[in-house]
Design a protein around this motif. Sequence first.
Motif, PDB file in Angstrom:
ATOM      1  N   LEU A 186       0.630  -1.263  -0.308  1.00 25.09           N
ATOM      2  CA  LEU A 186      -0.055   0.016   0.263  1.00 25.09           C
ATOM      3  C   LEU A 186       0.675   1.236   0.070  1.00 25.09           C
ATOM      4  N   ALA A 187       2.376   1.406   0.802  1.00 22.00           N
ATOM      5  CA  ALA A 187       3.244   2.194   0.733  1.00 22.00           C
ATOM      6  C   ALA A 187       2.958   3.154  -0.304  1.00 22.00           C
ATOM      7  N   GLY A 230       1.015   7.186  -6.392  1.00 20.15           N
ATOM      8  CA  GLY A 230       0.538   8.080  -6.616  1.00 20.15           C
ATOM      9  C   GLY A 230       1.214   9.248  -6.281  1.00 20.15           C
ATOM     10  N   VAL A 231       1.643   9.794  -5.266  1.00 24.23           N
ATOM     11  CA  VAL A 231       1.524  10.921  -4.898  1.00 24.23           C
ATOM     12  C   VAL A 231       3.345  11.303  -6.226  1.00 24.23           C
ATOM     13  N   ALA A 284       0.558   4.212  -2.392  1.00 19.70           N
ATOM     14  CA  ALA A 284       0.675   5.636  -2.003  1.00 19.70           C
ATOM     15  C   ALA A 284       1.741   5.569  -2.881  1.00 19.70           C
ATOM     16  N   THR A 285       2.562   6.072  -2.722  1.00 19.65           N
ATOM     17  CA  THR A 285       3.637   7.002  -2.735  1.00 19.65           C
ATOM     18  C   THR A 285       4.071   7.247  -4.498  1.00 19.65           C
TER      19      THR A 285
END
Length: 487
Positions: A194-195, A201-202, A198-199
């Motif tokens: 997930l990290a 996407g960021v 998420a990262t």
Amino acid sequence: MRRLRFTGLRVRLAAAFTAVALLASVLASGISYVLLRRVMLQRAQDAVINDVRTTLAQQIPPALPPDVEPLVAASLEDALGSMPGREAVAVTVPLRGETGLPPPGVLDVPVTREFAGRAMRGVVFQRVQRHGTPYLLVGARVTGYETTADEPWRTTPPMVFVSASLRREASDLALFTRTLLIADALALAAALALALLATGGVLRPVRRLGAAARALGEGMLDTRVRVRGRDELADLAETFNRTAEALERTVTELRAMEAASRRFVADVSHELRTPLTSMIAMTDVLAEEAAEGGEGGGGGTAARLVADETRRLGALVEHLIEISRFDAGAAALVLDDVNVAAAVGATLRARGWREEVAVEGPADLFVRLDPRRFDVIVANLAGNALKHGRPPVSLRFGRPEREGAGGVRVVVADRGSGLPADVAPVVFDRFVKAEAARSRSEGSGLGLSIARENALLHGGTLEAANGPEGGAVFTLWLPDGEAEELL
């Protein structure tokens, strides 16, 4: 293929998220383990102690008949030691308060004298490890009973010691621990995945911004990034686009102004060349006529001054035309095999400097370069040394001292005061003069600039410094043109 950077922002963010998830998982697992262990051990402990107390209450009546201690001991051992994982032993209570100890080897756990002493006053317990297996040791003695007045030792109940194995509880805790470890590992893997998602996407918009910034820095001023969403990254993308648009507009305007100014200089220089040529010829004629006519010194001096200034203006126009060619990218090399010694000698003789400059170098050094531009470089360096330095002025040439470097190296030095500290960093800039404070000075301030442009056009270098014994030292290196043509 892009090289993985272990110190990148994505790796650090993923590591931080994973560390937080791991910490939370470990804390939750630790708290769960402690609570479950306490509950399981407390339950097993309470079950054994309650069983001991209940058995003592059932097997030992308040009023004991005489000489029943062996029967009571056997009954207690049968009742307390019949359950799986438990062993029990009943010990006769000695007279005069001594502590009774069970025989060695009867129980799985040895009983210490201190523990037996505490058991004389009631029910006591402790958890111990024996050969890697946990046990609960319980000791108890009934104190509320009636004894025979004349012979009390005939009605004293025995002490009881019970060892209960906690192997099943330890096995359950080990299974629970393995389950927690598996759950923590799965949680860690899920948190890492997930990290990374998420990262990713960021940081994807950040990478797009970085690529756009690099493209903008490389001169692609029409670079823009797509704005997605309404978050802070979208605001950053909009700000970047507005900045890039303003930069493109400003740079375009500056380029147009620069091109216009270059065209203006080139056009003016070319327009001035024709009338200046005529003016130089006429002023030379006037100066000669004034000298031949024997007129007063005032008229001849004025004519010669006008002729000198006109020639100086003509040289300035020629320099401006040459600079405009460099700025427009129209300057080109016409390479030829040049004897360096002959070329240097011809340059100095053409300007009348052959006796003023000490030349040193091999007579058979041939280098492929542009002879006209080499003449301009040598003339500017030697002329600068003669005008602004003091004799002796030396010119040394030869092969470069650097290993593997071809071409020619020329060093021009004088014994003057050297380059001032404020002039040395900008000595090759345009219109820079060592005597800038004087309203009138010889030269246009473009000679060294043209010399360096010609050196760069050859692919070489031109450097300036102060010599160890005083004076300015200019070092020129020009590569052999054959290597350029083979490329």
